[in-house]
Design an enzyme around this catalytic site. Structure first.
Site, mmCIF file in Angstrom:
data_model
loop_
_atom_site.group_PDB
_atom_site.id
_atom_site.type_symbol
_atom_site.label_atom_id
_atom_site.label_comp_id
_atom_site.label_asym_id
_atom_site.label_seq_id
_atom_site.Cartn_x
_atom_site.Cartn_y
_atom_site.Cartn_z
ATOM 1 N N CYS A 25 0.840 -1.201 0.000
ATOM 2 C CA CYS A 25 0.000 0.000 0.000
ATOM 3 C C CYS A 25 0.868 1.242 0.000
ATOM 4 O O CYS A 25 2.094 1.173 0.074
ATOM 5 C CB CYS A 25 -0.934 0.006 1.207
ATOM 6 S SG CYS A 25 -0.065 0.192 2.781
ATOM 7 N N CYS A 28 3.376 1.686 2.806
ATOM 8 C CA CYS A 28 4.633 0.946 2.618
ATOM 9 C C CYS A 28 5.625 1.801 1.826
ATOM 10 O O CYS A 28 6.819 1.860 2.146
ATOM 11 C CB CYS A 28 4.390 -0.364 1.870
ATOM 12 S SG CYS A 28 3.160 -1.439 2.625
ATOM 13 N N CYS A 95 42.546 -20.446 -11.043
ATOM 14 C CA CYS A 95 42.006 -19.124 -11.404
ATOM 15 C C CYS A 95 40.538 -19.032 -11.004
ATOM 16 O O CYS A 95 40.079 -18.006 -10.492
ATOM 17 C CB CYS A 95 42.146 -18.879 -12.903
ATOM 18 S SG CYS A 95 43.839 -18.947 -13.520
ATOM 19 N N ASP A 512 10.558 23.810 -34.761
ATOM 20 C CA ASP A 512 11.680 24.098 -35.647
ATOM 21 C C ASP A 512 11.230 23.800 -37.078
ATOM 22 O O ASP A 512 10.356 22.963 -37.308
ATOM 23 C CB ASP A 512 12.869 23.220 -35.261
ATOM 24 C CG ASP A 512 13.970 23.264 -36.289
ATOM 25 O OD1 ASP A 512 14.444 24.366 -36.594
ATOM 26 O OD2 ASP A 512 14.339 22.194 -36.813
ATOM 27 N N ASP A 711 14.818 18.833 -33.962
ATOM 28 C CA ASP A 711 15.546 17.602 -34.307
ATOM 29 C C ASP A 711 17.041 17.779 -34.405
ATOM 30 O O ASP A 711 17.765 16.785 -34.496
ATOM 31 C CB ASP A 711 15.029 17.051 -35.645
ATOM 32 C CG ASP A 711 15.556 17.859 -36.832
ATOM 33 O OD1 ASP A 711 15.664 19.098 -36.690
ATOM 34 O OD2 ASP A 711 15.871 17.264 -37.870
ATOM 35 N N ASP A 715 18.883 22.750 -31.893
ATOM 36 C CA ASP A 715 17.603 22.805 -31.177
ATOM 37 C C ASP A 715 17.739 22.381 -29.714
ATOM 38 O O ASP A 715 16.810 22.583 -28.927
ATOM 39 C CB ASP A 715 16.574 21.885 -31.855
ATOM 40 C CG ASP A 715 16.228 22.349 -33.261
ATOM 41 O OD1 ASP A 715 16.151 23.566 -33.465
ATOM 42 O OD2 ASP A 715 16.050 21.488 -34.140
#
Length: 829
Positions: A25, A28, A95, A512, A711, A715
């Site tokens: 809930c 919590c 190893c 733009d 883009d 911009d």
């Protein structure tokens, strides 16, 4: 002070993402957030109930295990996750032992297995991947992580399935045990003659013994979770939903036990049992949780579908043969074969072959795109009929699809300002409910009719049960999850959840020009020939002259001729006149191409095309003339053409009641011409990147909240300065990093769709919050018995439990409606 471990899990990452288990809930959420916020070095915390994850923003490096321990102290857990590493440099079994010992020494590592043959290490625990890699490196070897996002999500899905199966089992067991209790007790009140039948057959006292045994089993086994979590939270002075259920059912059960085994302790006339309330409340809450778990599983289906787009196997060229290996093992530079009908396994550049690729999962555009040598392809897209060989340019977590999945997950886990308000309310909501229940008990005990103790108990339990704040905690995050997931399916990536809330309030959309409203590259837009000339032959001859030039206008004319399937003829005696034009001998004819001034210098009148030239000028285009011999042959215009869907997108934005402005570095004449064609309300032209920021700020002052769409690199500052920045996904990475929303296709019509989705999601959140708050709050007085004096109505704790459980199910069901969101027909792409 303890000496830090050699491989202490300290990370310099700005953000740590932790899975959290056990939250039920909004209370919590508040407890976990408060605990994490107290850890030194933590700047900000956002915990999401729907995704069950915590996003921790750091001010200074923090030991990850300190965060894990802080969560565990609140009574919740951080589940273990599996990390897989490729380990290089191992030569013998010793190893393996060194690496395993180093990994197991890291706090949070539960299990570490290293395989010499495969050179893989599989680690399970809560430690961060960078700390694991450092431990291997410090042992004298090198390691890199294998992207196991799909595996991790499979594990998470399996875990959720197991949780649902456990809930289902508990629900069935609780129902079987509670049903006889419900029939015996409630039937005695509802069915005529049943009380007498029970008394004459089983016996009332014996029926109470039976109810005690069955209810005790319900509470001890399927209902144990409420007491295991609820009472500790209460003792920690941080009561949650489990506390309300635990106190309510324990009160009903405890009162019934006294009535059964020590009735003399109760006042005369108050001896009664409420076993059915305790048992059925547990059943109904489990039912609500089971339905909730099923619905929550469906909220993340967008992510599951995205993950499902990832290929599992890649055909990699190794030497003179092709071997099939897991996609996670493909490395940069590998050459990968993609056969017809297969998904592209990784991002790459085509080195051999030609085919069409379905990129709809990235762009939302249904038309397959042709791919040839040198073209980029994106992992997860679908190859059509041709075969391709590509060189891997991005693998694992660096592919575009992996980044999209990560963006969607991060956005789904973000917290809106509207949710911050909910969190503040829920911090005191549960204590307030417990206070209301206590007041209800006292009022009924002091002022209620006989048997006052019975009325006091029943109504107090009803108040405790009906006000559980499960729905409040789910109201906002579930809608965010589903809304952002639906957006991803539509090619709209919300990089920040806040953009969902801000976008709907936009008053003006600034756009733009180049690459956003227009295609972003010059193209042949007009070609008219004089009487007596044949269009295709004239275009081929003009292209021949322009083939010697590198100017963008010249390249556009040559490209147009090539696309129309024309063979560009050979030329001789080429000469360029700087700033005016050029001429050459093409197919034994002198062909001159240039401006009107150049034509005048050659003694060729251009008056025949005066009307056409005037029209082109009004459209912001510069006319170019062509003469063959001494005759004017054609007028040509090259411009950056408006995208086919741009006019409909601008109209859709106007239909939404938005102002549309264009901000561009292009010249004023061209900008005004395009604005006139598209019906754009305001134009700001001839501005540098800094000027775009100033224009955004001025528009914001004039109109209100602003969304900016761009883009390019130039911009990026304006995208960051706007209230909501939307980057065209076909643009630059810098622009997309500066944006709040990424539109994966170059189709501007996605913008009104994004705004419509924003409005639909926020409306959905408000509906959920109204239901969660108003419904729960309104029913508290009813549960307390406010209607009893006038109408004689009381709300049984059983019905209170049913109402509480259904509130969560309603909220989740309402959020799931967003999965079916469709943009208005006006905006459909």
């Amino acid at each position: 002070m303890n000496k830090p471990n050699k491989h202490q899990d300290v990370t310099d990452n700005a953000t740590i993402d932790l899975p959290i288990e056990g939250m039920t809930c909004a209370s919590c959420v508040g407890r976990v957030e408060a605990a994490l916020a107290k850890v030194e070095g933590v700047r900000d915390v956002a915990v999401n109930l729907a995704t069950e994850r915590a996003t921790v923003q750091l001010a200074n490096p923090v030991d990850r295990m300190a965060l894990v321990q802080a969560v565990e102290k609140t009574g919740f857990g951080v589940p273990a996750e599996t990390t897989e590493l490729v380990v290089e440099g191992m030569t013998r079994a010793s190893c393996v032992g060194r690496i395993e010992r180093a990994l197991k020494a890291i706090p949070g590592v539960q299990e570490a297995n290293v395989n010499l043959a495969t050179e893989h290490a599989v680690i399970r625990g809560t430690a961060a991947a960078d700390v694991l890699i450092k431990a291997v490196t410090d042992s004298g070897f090198s390691a890199r992580i294998i992207d196991t996002a799909a595996q991790i999500n499979d594990e998470l899905a399996d875990k959720k399935d197991a949780e649902r199966a456990l809930l289902k089992r508990d629900l069935i067991l609780a129902s079987v045990l509670a049903l006889p209790v419900f029939i015996i007790e409630m039937g005695s009140h509802v069915v005529p003659g049943m009380r007498a039948w029970v008394a004459n057959t089983i016996g009332m006292q014996q029926s109470w013994y039976l109810q005690f045994i069955l209810t005790a089993l319900v509470m001890l086994f399927p209902g144990r979770v409420f007491y295991a979590k609820g009472f500790p939270a209460l003792l920690q002075r941080a009561p949650d939903m489990n506390s309300l259920v635990a106190v309510g059912t324990a009160a009903a059960f405890g009162y019934s036990v006294i009535a059964t085994f020590a009735p003399d302790l109760l006042p005369a006339g108050t001896v009664n049992v409420y076993y059915e309330a305790a048992a059925v409340i547990v059943v109904l809450i489990l039912l609500g949780r089971f339905l909730e778990a099923r619905a929550k599983g469906r909220t993340s289906e967008a992510i599951k579908r995205l993950i499902g787009l990832q290929a599992k196997v890649a055909h990699v060229v190794r030497g003179n043969e092709v071997v099939d290996i897991p996609v996670s093992e493909v490395t940069l530079g590998d050459h990968v074969e993609v056969r017809p009908g297969e998904r592209v396994p990784v991002d790459g550049e085509v080195t051999e072959g030609r085919s069409f690729v379905d990129e709809s999962m990235i762009t939302g555009e249904p038309v397959p795109v042709e791919k040839t040598v040198g073209n980029e392809v994106v992992g997860g897209t679908v190859n059509q009929r041709g075969a391709l060989t590509l060189r891997a340019t991005a693998v694992g977590g660096q592919t575009m699809l992996a980044q999209i999945i990560r963006l969607v997950e991060q956005a789904q886990g973000s917290k809106l300002s509207i949710q911050a308000m909910v969190d503040k309310v829920t911090l005191w909501f549960v204590p307030a409910v417990m206070l209301a229940a206590a007041i209800t008990f006292l009022v009924w005990l002091i002022f209620g009719p006989a048997p006052a103790l019975t009325f006091a108990l029943v109504n107090a339990v009803a108040v405790l049960i009906i006000a559980c704040p499960c729905a409040m905690g789910l109201a906002t995050p579930t809608s965010i999850m589903v809304g952002i997931g639906r957006g991803a399916e539509m090619g709209i990536l919300f990089r920040k959840g806040e953009a969902l809330q801000l976008l709907k309030d936009a008053q003006v959309v600034a756009v733009d020009k180049t690459g956003t409203l227009t295609e972003g590259r010059p193209a042949l837009t007009d070609l008219e020939v004089a009487a007596g000339f044949e269009r295709n032959k004239v275009l081929a001859q003009i292209a021949a002259v322009e083939s010697r030039s590198e100017h963008p206008i010249a390249r556009a004319i040559v490209e147009a001729a090539t696309q129309e399937g024309m063979a560009v003829p050979a030329l001789t005696e080429f000469e360029s006149v700087t700033g005016r034009g050029a001429w050459a001998m093409v197919e034994d004819a002198r062909v001159a191409v240039g401006s009107d001034h150049y034509m005048h210098e050659l003694g060729i009148a251009v008056t025949d095309f005066a009307e056409v030239a005037e029209r082109l000028g009004s459209e912001g285009k510069t006319p170019i003339y062509a003469a063959i011999g001494k005759q004017l042959a054609a007028i040509v215009a090259v411009a950056d053409p408006i995208k086919p869907n741009t006019p409909a997108a601008i109209e859709a934005l106007h239909q939404l009641g938005l102002k549309v402005a264009m901000i561009t570095g292009d010249n004023t004449r061209t900008a005004q011409a395009i604005a006139s064609q598209l019906g754009i309300d305001e134009v700001v032209a001839e501005v540098l990147p800094e000027g775009k920021v100033a224009a955004v700020q001025r528009l914001k002052t004039t109109y209100g909240r602003i969304a900016f769409i761009g883009d390019g690199i130039n911009d990026a500052p304006a995208l960051a300065a706007a209230d909501v920045g939307l980057a065209i996904g076909t643009g630059t990475d810098i622009a997309m990093e500066s944006a709040d929303v990424v539109l994966m296709s170059g189709n501007l019509q996605v913008v009104p769709n994004a705004i419509a989705l924003s409005k639909a999601t926020i409306t959905n959140i408000r509906q959920n919050l109204f239901w969660a708050f108003a419904y729960n709050t309104a029913l508290i007085p009813l549960a307390a018995g406010v209607l009893y004096p006038s109408l004689g109505l009381l709300l049984s704790p059983v019905f209170a439990a049913g109402a509480m459980a259904m509130s969560s199910v309603f909220v989740l069901g309402n959020a799931l409606r967003l999965r079916r969101f469709q943009p208005p027909s006006l905006f459909a792409t």
